[in-house]
Motif scaffolding. Structure first.
Motif, PDB file in Angstrom:
ATOM      1  N   LEU A 200       0.803  -1.214   0.000  1.00  0.00           N
ATOM      2  CA  LEU A 200       0.000   0.000   0.000  1.00  0.00           C
ATOM      3  C   LEU A 200       0.835   1.262   0.000  1.00  0.00           C
ATOM      4  CD1 LEU A 200      -2.823  -0.964   2.517  1.00  0.00           C
ATOM      5  CD2 LEU A 200      -2.802  -1.161   0.018  1.00  0.00           C
ATOM      6  N   SER A 201       0.331   2.235  -0.717  1.00  0.00           N
ATOM      7  CA  SER A 201       0.801   3.608  -0.632  1.00  0.00           C
ATOM      8  C   SER A 201      -0.432   4.431  -0.312  1.00  0.00           C
ATOM      9  CB  SER A 201       1.432   4.052  -1.950  1.00  0.00           C
ATOM     10  OG  SER A 201       1.802   5.418  -1.902  1.00  0.00           O
ATOM     11  N   GLY A 202      -0.645   4.697   0.975  1.00  0.00           N
ATOM     12  CA  GLY A 202      -1.893   5.330   1.394  1.00  0.00           C
ATOM     13  C   GLY A 202      -3.051   4.373   1.209  1.00  0.00           C
ATOM     14  N   ASP A 203      -4.055   4.806   0.454  1.00  0.00           N
ATOM     15  CA  ASP A 203      -5.231   3.972   0.222  1.00  0.00           C
ATOM     16  C   ASP A 203      -5.121   3.157  -1.063  1.00  0.00           C
ATOM     17  OD1 ASP A 203      -5.504   6.774  -0.874  1.00  0.00           O
ATOM     18  OD2 ASP A 203      -7.090   5.772  -1.995  1.00  0.00           O
ATOM     19  N   LYS A 204      -3.962   3.208  -1.744  1.00  0.00           N
ATOM     20  CA  LYS A 204      -3.803   2.583  -3.044  1.00  0.00           C
ATOM     21  C   LYS A 204      -2.733   1.492  -3.012  1.00  0.00           C
ATOM     22  CE  LYS A 204      -4.684   7.198  -4.715  1.00  0.00           C
ATOM     23  NZ  LYS A 204      -4.728   7.687  -3.322  1.00  0.00           N
ATOM     24  N   SER A 205      -2.910   0.476  -3.856  1.00  0.00           N
ATOM     25  CA  SER A 205      -1.906  -0.576  -3.997  1.00  0.00           C
ATOM     26  C   SER A 205      -0.907  -0.191  -5.078  1.00  0.00           C
ATOM     27  CB  SER A 205      -2.581  -1.898  -4.373  1.00  0.00           C
ATOM     28  OG  SER A 205      -1.621  -2.880  -4.703  1.00  0.00           O
ATOM     29  N   GLU A 206       0.369  -0.483  -4.828  1.00  0.00           N
ATOM     30  CA  GLU A 206       1.398  -0.250  -5.840  1.00  0.00           C
ATOM     31  C   GLU A 206       1.331  -1.284  -6.963  1.00  0.00           C
ATOM     32  OE1 GLU A 206       5.252  -0.081  -4.098  1.00  0.00           O
ATOM     33  OE2 GLU A 206       4.724   1.495  -2.667  1.00  0.00           O
ATOM     34  N   VAL A 207       0.617  -2.379  -6.732  1.00  0.00           N
ATOM     35  CA  VAL A 207       0.510  -3.440  -7.732  1.00  0.00           C
ATOM     36  C   VAL A 207      -0.549  -3.029  -8.750  1.00  0.00           C
ATOM     37  CG1 VAL A 207       0.176  -5.900  -8.142  1.00  0.00           C
ATOM     38  CG2 VAL A 207       1.099  -5.109  -5.950  1.00  0.00           C
ATOM     39  N   LEU A 208      -0.096  -2.491  -9.874  1.00  0.00           N
ATOM     40  CA  LEU A 208      -1.030  -1.963 -10.862  1.00  0.00           C
ATOM     41  C   LEU A 208      -1.688  -3.071 -11.663  1.00  0.00           C
ATOM     42  CD1 LEU A 208      -2.120   0.703 -11.983  1.00  0.00           C
ATOM     43  CD2 LEU A 208      -0.283   0.657 -13.675  1.00  0.00           C
ATOM     44  N   ASN A 209      -0.914  -4.046 -12.079  1.00  0.00           N
ATOM     45  CA  ASN A 209      -1.426  -5.135 -12.914  1.00  0.00           C
ATOM     46  C   ASN A 209      -1.774  -6.320 -12.019  1.00  0.00           C
ATOM     47  OD1 ASN A 209      -1.969  -7.133 -14.782  1.00  0.00           O
ATOM     48  ND2 ASN A 209      -0.298  -6.566 -16.148  1.00  0.00           N
ATOM     49  N   VAL A 210      -3.023  -6.430 -11.637  1.00  0.00           N
ATOM     50  CA  VAL A 210      -3.426  -7.507 -10.720  1.00  0.00           C
ATOM     51  C   VAL A 210      -3.543  -8.844 -11.432  1.00  0.00           C
ATOM     52  CG1 VAL A 210      -4.610  -5.915  -9.160  1.00  0.00           C
ATOM     53  CG2 VAL A 210      -5.899  -7.012 -11.011  1.00  0.00           C
ATOM     54  N   ASP A 211      -3.585  -8.841 -12.768  1.00  0.00           N
ATOM     55  CA  ASP A 211      -3.701 -10.081 -13.534  1.00  0.00           C
ATOM     56  C   ASP A 211      -2.336 -10.708 -13.832  1.00  0.00           C
ATOM     57  OD1 ASP A 211      -6.579  -9.907 -13.824  1.00  0.00           O
ATOM     58  OD2 ASP A 211      -6.186  -8.242 -15.200  1.00  0.00           O
ATOM     59  N   ASN A 212      -1.324  -9.864 -13.950  1.00  0.00           N
ATOM     60  CA  ASN A 212       0.023 -10.358 -14.226  1.00  0.00           C
ATOM     61  C   ASN A 212       1.026  -9.523 -13.423  1.00  0.00           C
ATOM     62  OD1 ASN A 212       2.113 -11.831 -15.424  1.00  0.00           O
ATOM     63  ND2 ASN A 212       2.239 -10.443 -17.182  1.00  0.00           N
ATOM     64  N   PRO A 213       1.012  -9.666 -12.104  1.00  0.00           N
ATOM     65  CA  PRO A 213       1.858  -8.812 -11.266  1.00  0.00           C
ATOM     66  C   PRO A 213       3.331  -9.212 -11.318  1.00  0.00           C
ATOM     67  CG  PRO A 213       0.768 -10.452  -9.922  1.00  0.00           C
ATOM     68  CD  PRO A 213       0.201 -10.607 -11.312  1.00  0.00           C
ATOM     69  N   ASP A 214       4.188  -8.282 -10.987  1.00  0.00           N
ATOM     70  CA  ASP A 214       5.622  -8.548 -10.887  1.00  0.00           C
ATOM     71  C   ASP A 214       5.879  -9.160  -9.504  1.00  0.00           C
ATOM     72  OD1 ASP A 214       8.357  -8.532 -10.623  1.00  0.00           O
ATOM     73  OD2 ASP A 214       8.634  -6.501 -11.392  1.00  0.00           O
ATOM     74  N   LEU A 215       5.927 -10.478  -9.445  1.00  0.00           N
ATOM     75  CA  LEU A 215       6.063 -11.165  -8.161  1.00  0.00           C
ATOM     76  C   LEU A 215       7.492 -11.147  -7.631  1.00  0.00           C
ATOM     77  CD1 LEU A 215       3.648 -14.215  -8.589  1.00  0.00           C
ATOM     78  CD2 LEU A 215       3.222 -12.010  -7.479  1.00  0.00           C
ATOM     79  N   VAL A 216       8.437 -10.732  -8.462  1.00  0.00           N
ATOM     80  CA  VAL A 216       9.792 -10.503  -7.946  1.00  0.00           C
ATOM     81  C   VAL A 216       9.793  -9.229  -7.107  1.00  0.00           C
ATOM     82  CG1 VAL A 216      12.186 -10.029  -8.574  1.00  0.00           C
ATOM     83  CG2 VAL A 216      10.858 -11.717  -9.870  1.00  0.00           C
ATOM     84  N   LYS A 217       9.121  -8.211  -7.601  1.00  0.00           N
ATOM     85  CA  LYS A 217       9.032  -6.948  -6.890  1.00  0.00           C
ATOM     86  C   LYS A 217       7.993  -6.994  -5.774  1.00  0.00           C
ATOM     87  CE  LYS A 217       8.587  -1.974  -7.806  1.00  0.00           C
ATOM     88  NZ  LYS A 217       8.360  -0.953  -8.872  1.00  0.00           N
TER      89      LYS A 217
END
Length: 325
Positions: A200-217
């Motif tokens: 989270l960054s405040g009320d938002k998730s930094e993970v923009l692509n929930v279908d193909n997320p960067d799981l290394v990051k």
């Protein structure tokens, strides 16, 4: 690393009345899709021609993005103004002859009060000619009502994962009915219980692509439980306060968000004009935590790490509800 999340379907109910909603569904504090509700004439009347004519040439402030995935953290969009009747027609297009950035740009309207610093969004005030067509389900008392937000999205537009706040400041405990009047929308939701996995960054998730997320990051994201539903025209999604959601407009779509206060009035700051502050007890707790964390900065790194971990364990033991799923 291939990402194959388990998708938990959001339960669906037809013909729910106020009594059933309040007695059986609302206390569960989980999302539900409500079908076959009487929403008024909007379901059949809100064509492009009708909305353009009724909405007229009033100026509206809109988000314009060159890419379908809008990112509020990195601000990959610009704000522009258009007459409402022009905006509606542009938003329904896949390609534009008139545009701000590119012929593929996407548009998003989230209606505001006349003076956003003082006035809440209320479709009956900002778009009275269209408001008469919609019948909002009366699943809350009149004094609980906070706002009704008119939303229009270009086809393919995806909004970042967030939980609802008003404007950009703090978190507010509001329940929400997402009324999908026209078009089809996919909604992915995450429980407040899984906030620790959402980066989270405040009320938002930094993970923009929930279908193909960067799981290394974002390795912990794979542990977040994914609830999902597809809203058809006329469907209503109940989103309890604090639930995260990510939406994709699979078609040009028009909807209304109706927010109401979940907690009794004494939990809210009476000076809160926008509805953008924490409940007062939560605000005090956050202030105390901030002071505690600042105090830890006085310690050497090894001690700071040790006592911070102890604080986390105490918070888990004292504040986490074992019954909240």
């Amino acid at each position: 690393m291939e990402f194959k999340p388990t998708k938990i379907p959001v339960p669906e109910y037809s013909g729910v009345d106020k009594k059933k909603f309040l007695q059986e569904l609302y206390p569960l504090r989980k999302p539900v899709v409500l079908r076959d509700l009487d929403l008024g004439a909007c379901k059949t009347q809100w064509s492009l021609d009708y909305m353009s004519r009724k909405g007229g040439g009033r100026e509206v402030k809109i988000h314009v993005s060159e890419v379908p995935q809008m990112d509020f953290i990195k601000k990959n969009f610009i704000y522009r103004s258009l007459p409402f009747n022009v905006f509606v027609r542009r938003a329904a297009e896949n390609k534009h002859t008139d545009f701000f950035i590119s012929e593929d740009e996407k548009y998003y309207l989230r209606s505001l009060g006349e003076d956003p610093r003082k006035d809440i969004a209320d479709i009956s005030k900002q778009f009275p000619e269209l408001a008469t067509d919609i019948q909002i389900p009366e699943f809350f008392e009149k004094d609980q009502f906070f706002s009704s937000v008119f939303r229009i999205s270009s086809p393919g537009l995806q909004l970042w994962t967030h939980y609802d706040v008003w404007y950009i400041s703090r978190n507010i405990v509001m329940d929400n009915l997402l009324i999908q009047v026209t078009g089809t929308k996919r909604v992915v939701l995450y429980s407040p219980r899984d906030a620790q996995y959402l980066y989270l960054s405040g009320d938002k998730s930094e993970v923009l692509n929930v279908d193909n997320p960067d799981l290394v990051k974002y390795p912990l994201f794979s542990q977040a439980r994914r609830y999902e539903c597809t809203l058809q025209a006329g469907d209503v999604l109940f989103i309890p306060a604090l639930w995260f959601h990510n939406t994709v407009a699979e078609e040009f779509g028009v909807g209304i968000n109706v927010f109401w206060k979940h907690l009794p009035s004494e939990f809210y700051d009476k000076t809160d004009t926008y509805g953008n502050k924490d409940p007062t007890a939560a605000s005090r707790a956050v202030q105390i935590l901030d002071r505690a964390l600042k105090t830890l900065d006085e310690l050497p790194e090894e001690y700071k790490d040790f006592y911070a971990r102890r604080m986390v364990l105490r918070v888990k033991a004292k504040a986490y509800s074992a019954n909240f799923e």
